[in-house]
Design a protein around this motif. Sequence first.
Motif, mmCIF file in Angstrom:
data_model
loop_
_atom_site.group_PDB
_atom_site.id
_atom_site.type_symbol
_atom_site.label_atom_id
_atom_site.label_comp_id
_atom_site.label_asym_id
_atom_site.label_seq_id
_atom_site.Cartn_x
_atom_site.Cartn_y
_atom_site.Cartn_z
ATOM 1 N N ASN A 1 4.192 -13.759 -1.050
ATOM 2 C CA ASN A 1 4.395 -12.318 -1.195
ATOM 3 C C ASN A 1 5.493 -12.011 -2.198
ATOM 4 N N GLN B 1 7.950 1.153 3.015
ATOM 5 C CA GLN B 1 8.199 0.101 3.995
ATOM 6 C C GLN B 1 8.577 0.625 5.379
ATOM 7 N N GLY C 1 -1.081 -7.367 2.687
ATOM 8 C CA GLY C 1 0.073 -7.051 1.849
ATOM 9 C C GLY C 1 0.169 -7.941 0.627
ATOM 10 N N GLY D 1 1.849 -3.098 -1.547
ATOM 11 C CA GLY D 1 1.408 -4.322 -0.870
ATOM 12 C C GLY D 1 2.586 -5.119 -0.344
ATOM 13 N N ALA E 1 3.878 -3.411 2.753
ATOM 14 C CA ALA E 1 3.043 -3.597 3.938
ATOM 15 C C ALA E 1 3.305 -4.943 4.599
ATOM 16 N N TYR E 2 3.652 -5.931 3.807
ATOM 17 C CA TYR E 2 3.844 -7.292 4.332
ATOM 18 C C TYR E 2 5.106 -7.416 5.188
#
Length: 409
Positions: A16, A56, A75, A105, A108-109
């Motif tokens: 990520n 976030q 994500g 993305g 989201a992770y």
Amino acid sequence: MKKGQLGFLTGTHAVNDLYQGAIPAMLPFLMSERHYSYAAVSGLAFAASGVSSLFQPLFGVLSDRKPRTWLVPAGFVTAALGVVAAGLSGNYVATWLCVALAGIGIAAYHPPATSQARAAGGSSQKAMSVFSVGGTVGGAVAPALVTLVIGSAGFDGSYLLAAPALVMAILWVLKGPWMRWRGHTEATPLVTAAPTASAANGTGRTDDWRAFGHLVAVIIGWSIPFVTVTSLVSLHAQRELGRSAAAGAAVLTCYTAAGAVGTLLGGWVGDRYGRMTSVRVGYSVALPALLGIAWAPTFPALVASAALFGTAMFVPFAAQVTLAQDYLPNRPGTASGLTLGLAMAAGGLCSPAFGWLADSSGLRTTFYALLVLFVGPVVMAIRLPDRALYTPEPQSPEPAEATSTGSAQ
């Protein structure tokens, strides 16, 4: 400690944050090939960090309400798509939007993955530092990967940057059942809905919003020099010291790789001497290291200062994450989202302003301005209050008690 789950999550974190690190590594190539200004590339840094950070907290709240483990692979796959599309896009607006997609993305992770990592590692600072170092390793690899791909194949080869996300997505599908928490005693701690107020009061675990607000202010002050140095240190080596693009990528790699060392060092210091020691030492060393970056008359001096700054900035990182979750023990996803997200947004939001300053007054002036700004957060960090780490009660095989224990977390 569930080492298998922690190790796998650390791998996803590396992938990520590889895409988080790929964006600043692409900026020198964008300046040279598309003739963007400092302000323009700083705008892209905002799209990556600022937009990501604003989203976030939302993902953190969603993670508190209901387990959404699918956000982890979604994500990093979205981050990869955004980075690849940014490389293939033909104009600034399209590039900005693609970078912003990558930032979403990345946003989201982090909250669900961080909550799962805290659950897998228990109360160990070292466990959180291991998970955190996965991200810094990914960020350290990014400049070399971007230089290899874009330096040899140009932006037309940007699709090759999707390979790490593709591999990890396949592993996620294959290892998905292995990542699930099994049985009543391992029922998704820290990713379930927040416990009720009565449950929190019954265990003495109340949310300390005042202390959490002070921590957020410190992290805002941390994020501004971190994001700005990340986006400009490579250009500093090239424009101010006359080095090549490869040398610029090398100093950025040293800076981000040093973050991995600092994260592991901070975890060790936190477990041995207390996490507030890692916070105070990290901030105290980071201030003169930033002075070294601004002053550096030669390339070796810049590399040494950037490496020291990267190390010092990440010594408090794991402690800040667990401290946030212990300030808000009933809202761990929200705590992760706000500290890793909204607070970090300040770095992205301020990045264009520092880009304009660099265009008008030069990079050295910009770094000296960062130094002055950083003094306040350093003082605040040294004065942060600690809060006792939460250690889970011994697990009972009976479902009712296990559920109660899970709620306490």
